[in-house]
Scaffold this active site. Structure first.
Site, mmCIF file in Angstrom:
data_model
loop_
_atom_site.group_PDB
_atom_site.id
_atom_site.type_symbol
_atom_site.label_atom_id
_atom_site.label_comp_id
_atom_site.label_asym_id
_atom_site.label_seq_id
_atom_site.Cartn_x
_atom_site.Cartn_y
_atom_site.Cartn_z
ATOM 1 N N ASP A 102 0.863 -1.179 0.000
ATOM 2 C CA ASP A 102 0.000 0.000 0.000
ATOM 3 C C ASP A 102 0.906 1.239 0.000
ATOM 4 O O ASP A 102 1.790 1.356 -0.835
ATOM 5 C CB ASP A 102 -0.958 -0.067 1.203
ATOM 6 C CG ASP A 102 -1.963 1.076 1.242
ATOM 7 O OD1 ASP A 102 -2.944 1.033 0.481
ATOM 8 O OD2 ASP A 102 -1.754 2.010 2.021
ATOM 9 N N HIS A 299 -7.107 -6.202 -1.205
ATOM 10 C CA HIS A 299 -6.070 -5.192 -1.029
ATOM 11 C C HIS A 299 -5.047 -5.526 0.051
ATOM 12 O O HIS A 299 -3.908 -5.058 -0.019
ATOM 13 C CB HIS A 299 -6.727 -3.853 -0.683
ATOM 14 C CG HIS A 299 -5.764 -2.726 -0.554
ATOM 15 N ND1 HIS A 299 -5.008 -2.261 -1.613
ATOM 16 C CD2 HIS A 299 -5.403 -1.964 0.520
ATOM 17 C CE1 HIS A 299 -4.243 -1.261 -1.204
ATOM 18 N NE2 HIS A 299 -4.465 -1.070 0.085
#
Length: 322
Positions: A102, A299
């Protein structure tokens, strides 16, 4: 399970960073994203340490147990890269393998691009190697996704901060479980008149990769900063345009060290980076050693698929000296 992980603090660039560490050998730095901490790498510590590496996962500046500078402009990408480069030296290493997920991925990519002398290899999870210079990214974000795009929503100081800090555990649980409730990649949009958490539903149950005990750790770490629990991480987003301005001289730079990219096929980043754009971005990696796509993965890559991510990292690192 985590008894072997040692915790300490080190000061770099005037900021006190919390470190979680295990193992001895060549240094591997693991950089978390938003809204996470060192604990997002909990599954990678033991396997990497057992393979002969010194694994260090900091809480990056502004996060969890690390210090939180007051000024918004203390969170530029240059500050973050500076923390990583200083940390390598503070740990007594000459070079490191740098891995980021991320927001940690742009920091890892930028560190490798700007200081290849310090980076043996670089791996990015979820976020590909975005350009470090170029036009202001928030302009493109507004054009592509509108004013409700989460990165635009984060720009107003205090707004998302207060919403998320009102109930730290609920905020973490709903973001970790709810930004992709049906597993389909889509940009995170906050409709006009809604608040951030209105867009992430309360999960009926936790996914199999996240437990109440895991949330206990995340919550305790974030609660360190009280009503500013999320402000440090949000300030990273508030420097997106400033980063482009400060790094204009490096527009077009490539990442000239061995590289690995790992992403879930259901990651919401895929909705923001279409295949043709991804191909262009991966072209910035002339020494790309692997591009791993994980099926049925959203994610939170290394938490959702710990075994597969760890295997990819071990294979990549082992191949650096071949």
């Amino acid at each position: 399970m985590f008894e072997a992980i040692k915790h300490s603090h080190v000061e770099v660039n005037g900021v006190r960073l919390h470190l979680a560490e295990q193992g001895e050998g060549p240094l591997v730095l693991l950089l978390h994203g938003f809204p996470e901490s060192w604990y997002s790498w909990r599954h990678q510590f033991a396997p990497l340490a057992e393979a002969g590496y010194r694994v260090v996962a900091p809480d990056q500046r502004g996060y969890a147990r690390s210090a939180q500078p007051e000024a918004v402009d203390a969170y530029t990408l240059l500050h973050l890269v500076g923390d990583v480069t200083a940390l390598i030296g503070a740990l007594g290493a000459e070079r490191a393998v740098v891995v980021g997920h991320d927001w940690g991925a742009p920091v890892a990519w930028a560190t490798a691009a700007l200081r290849p002398d310090l980076v043996r290899g670089v791996a990015g999870l979820s976020v590909p190697p975005l350009p470090v210079g170029g036009p202001p990214p928030l302009t493109a974000a507004r054009e592509n996704f509108g004013e409700g795009f989460y990165q635009i929503y984060f720009q107003e100081p205090g707004r998302a901060d207060a919403e998320l800090a009102a109930d730290v555990r609920t905020s973490l649980r709903r973001i970790l479980c709810g930004i992709q409730p049906d597993g389909k990649p889509r940009a995170w949009i906050v409709p006009e008149g809604k608040k951030l958490l209105d867009t992430v539903p309360e999960p009926e149950r936790l996914p199999d990769w996240l437990t109440e005990a895991d949330l206990d750790v995340f919550e305790a770490d974030y609660a360190t900063h009280g009503e500013r629990a999320f402000t440090g991480g949000l300030n990273w987003y508030r420097n997106l345009d400033r980063n482009a301005e400060l790094l204009a001289a490096f527009a077009g730079v490539t990442v000239d060290v061995p590289a690995l990219y790992v992403a879930g096929e259901r990651d919401l980043v895929n909705a923001m980076v279409p295949p043709e754009a991804l191909a262009y971005l991966l072209g910035r990696l002339p020494q790309l050693r692997g591009h791993v796509r994980l099926p049925d993965t959203g994610h939170w890559t290394q938490q959702e698929r710990p075994a597969e991510v760890t295997e990819a990292l071990l294979d990549f690192i082992a191949g650096l000296d071949k």
